[in-house]
Design an enzyme around this catalytic site. Structure first.
Site, PDB file in Angstrom:
ATOM      1  N   HIS A  32       1.067  -1.393  -0.184  1.00  0.00           N
ATOM      2  CA  HIS A  32       0.354   0.151  -0.321  1.00  0.00           C
ATOM      3  C   HIS A  32       1.033   1.186   0.163  1.00  0.00           C
ATOM      4  O   HIS A  32       2.045   1.194   0.658  1.00  0.00           O
ATOM      5  CB  HIS A  32      -0.875   0.467   0.892  1.00  0.00           C
ATOM      6  CG  HIS A  32      -1.915   0.854   1.115  1.00  0.00           C
ATOM      7  ND1 HIS A  32      -2.155   2.322   1.939  1.00  0.00           N
ATOM      8  CD2 HIS A  32      -3.276   1.419   0.686  1.00  0.00           C
ATOM      9  CE1 HIS A  32      -2.584   3.300   1.678  1.00  0.00           C
ATOM     10  NE2 HIS A  32      -4.135   2.579   0.342  1.00  0.00           N
TER      11      HIS A  32
ATOM     12  N   GLY B 278      -9.112  19.099  -6.515  1.00  0.00           N
ATOM     13  CA  GLY B 278      -7.656  19.300  -5.541  1.00  0.00           C
ATOM     14  C   GLY B 278      -8.276  20.207  -4.458  1.00  0.00           C
ATOM     15  O   GLY B 278      -7.846  20.661  -3.959  1.00  0.00           O
TER      16      GLY B 278
ATOM     17  N   ASP C  58      -7.371  13.334  -7.599  1.00  0.00           N
ATOM     18  CA  ASP C  58      -7.145  12.053  -7.198  1.00  0.00           C
ATOM     19  C   ASP C  58      -8.118  11.159  -7.086  1.00  0.00           C
ATOM     20  O   ASP C  58      -8.726  11.954  -6.053  1.00  0.00           O
ATOM     21  CB  ASP C  58      -6.084  11.829  -6.464  1.00  0.00           C
ATOM     22  CG  ASP C  58      -5.940  10.937  -5.308  1.00  0.00           C
ATOM     23  OD1 ASP C  58      -6.343   9.724  -5.428  1.00  0.00           O
ATOM     24  OD2 ASP C  58      -5.113  10.785  -4.530  1.00  0.00           O
TER      25      ASP C  58
ATOM     26  N   ALA D 298     -11.102   7.353  -5.965  1.00  0.00           N
ATOM     27  CA  ALA D 298     -10.929   5.881  -6.895  1.00  0.00           C
ATOM     28  C   ALA D 298     -11.897   5.939  -7.460  1.00  0.00           C
ATOM     29  O   ALA D 298     -12.687   6.212  -7.637  1.00  0.00           O
ATOM     30  CB  ALA D 298     -11.617   5.290  -5.215  1.00  0.00           C
TER      31      ALA D 298
END
Length: 337
Positions: free
Chosen positions: A119, A309, A177, A179
């Protein structure tokens, strides 16, 4: 759940000391701590100091190599592979992005995969590194299965995040950024820790039905239905298959079998705008794009239009001065050396 506000420098130091106590070198511990506090500063606590205790458990169990022999093999003018030797993904990823940046400066583009990693924390850290060199950064990493594919009942995909960073001239860099699930697993865990319900569409139970109790979540859902599901597969291809690593259900789980090495893969790319266009004009145009997007009239229920962001960047400015807010249990754990 009780939280405390602490100077980020103190939290960063405590994380480093905790890792060093487990046999991690001071240099690597400092890098890991910097990446974790980067997330807390940005208000993304799910990827911050909260993770330290898990890393320590995996270190103790043998699932992370505290003294890896990390190597880089340059396979072409703009390509290369980093072998992480099962060390901390934060360090492996940082080395990989550094090599991508170096090649992009020299040849316009740099693409590096990382193998035998673990990770690596918030991908925003690595693409931001590229923007600080006035380069475009791209980062991807796969994770073990926790997301149902579109139309499926059982998990197959990981949260498989992807990040982009684009520099600007006077504005802060564009940092996306995200998922490829509706939400990162860490968000579910954070809500569970804090005793809060989750919104519908974040997670499903064993029958594939959406739930609001984080304790009932068995799998997550992809964002945007088939679009998120497809993009998740792309991330698995770039960071998994292209790196010679496993995919989806074949990846060793993060929170189980702690003694097993994760064998994760990552993908990093740096692009030098000056090899494609006038770099000064590019940066000025990025400024203009960001400024004009902000000027778009806000829809009902919104106070303003934000650039990806921007909230995290505002959080960081505030938290650097006022301190980061972390779980009281995390702070006590870090202090207990």
């Amino acid at each position: 759940m009780a939280t405390v506000t602490v100077a980020f420098t103190e939290v960063q130091q405590l994380i480093g000391e905790k890792l060093v106590s487990a046999g991690v070198s001071e240099e690597q511990a400092a890098k890991i701590a910097a990446i974790l506090i980067h997330a807390d500063l940005r208000g993304v606590n799910s990827h911050g100091a909260l993770r330290t205790e898990h890393y320590m458990k995996r270190l103790k169990a043998g699932g992370i190599n505290p003294t890896p022999d990390i190597s880089f093999n340059k396979t072409g003018p703009v390509t290369g592979v980093v072998n992480g030797d099962d060390g901390f993904g934060h360090v492996v990823a940082d080395i990989a992005m550094d090599h991508a940046i170096e090649m992009a400066k020299e040849n316009g583009v740099g693409m590096v995969t990382a193998m035998n990693s673990s990770h690596c924390g918030a991908l925003s850290y690595f693409v931001q590194e590229a923007t600080e060199q006035q380069l475009i950064g791209i980062a991807m990493t796969h994770t073990d299965k926790i997301v149902v594919p579109f139309g499926g009942r059982e998990s197959f995909l990981g949260t498989n995040p992807i990040a982009y960073g684009v520099p600007a001239k006077t504005e802060k860099p564009f940092i996306l950024d995200m998922a490829t699930s509706n939400v990162a697993l860490g968000k579910i865990l954070q809500h569970k820790e804090e005793g809060k319900a989750i919104p519908e569409g974040w997670g499903v139970d064993k029958n594939g039905a959406t739930v609001t109790d984080p304790a009932e979540v068995v799998s997550l859902m992809p964002f945007g239905g088939p679009k998120g599901s497809g993009l998740s597969m792309i991330v698995d291809i770039f960071s998994g298959l292209l790196a010679g690593m496993a995919f989806g259900p074949h990846i060793n789980p993060m929170y189980e079998e702690l003694e097993k090495k994760r064998k994760l893969g990552h993908y990093f790319c740096a692009i030098n705008p000056s090899f494609f266009t006038d770099s000064e004009i590019f940066l000025e145009q990025m400024d203009k794009m960001i400024q004009e997007i902000r000027e778009v009239p806000a829809a009902e229920g919104f106070s303003r239009v934000l650039v990806p962001g921007e909230i995290e960047q505002e959080n960081e400015e505030r938290n650097r001065k006022q301190g980061v807010q972390i779980a009281a249990t995390t702070y006590e754990y870090l202090k207990n050396q």
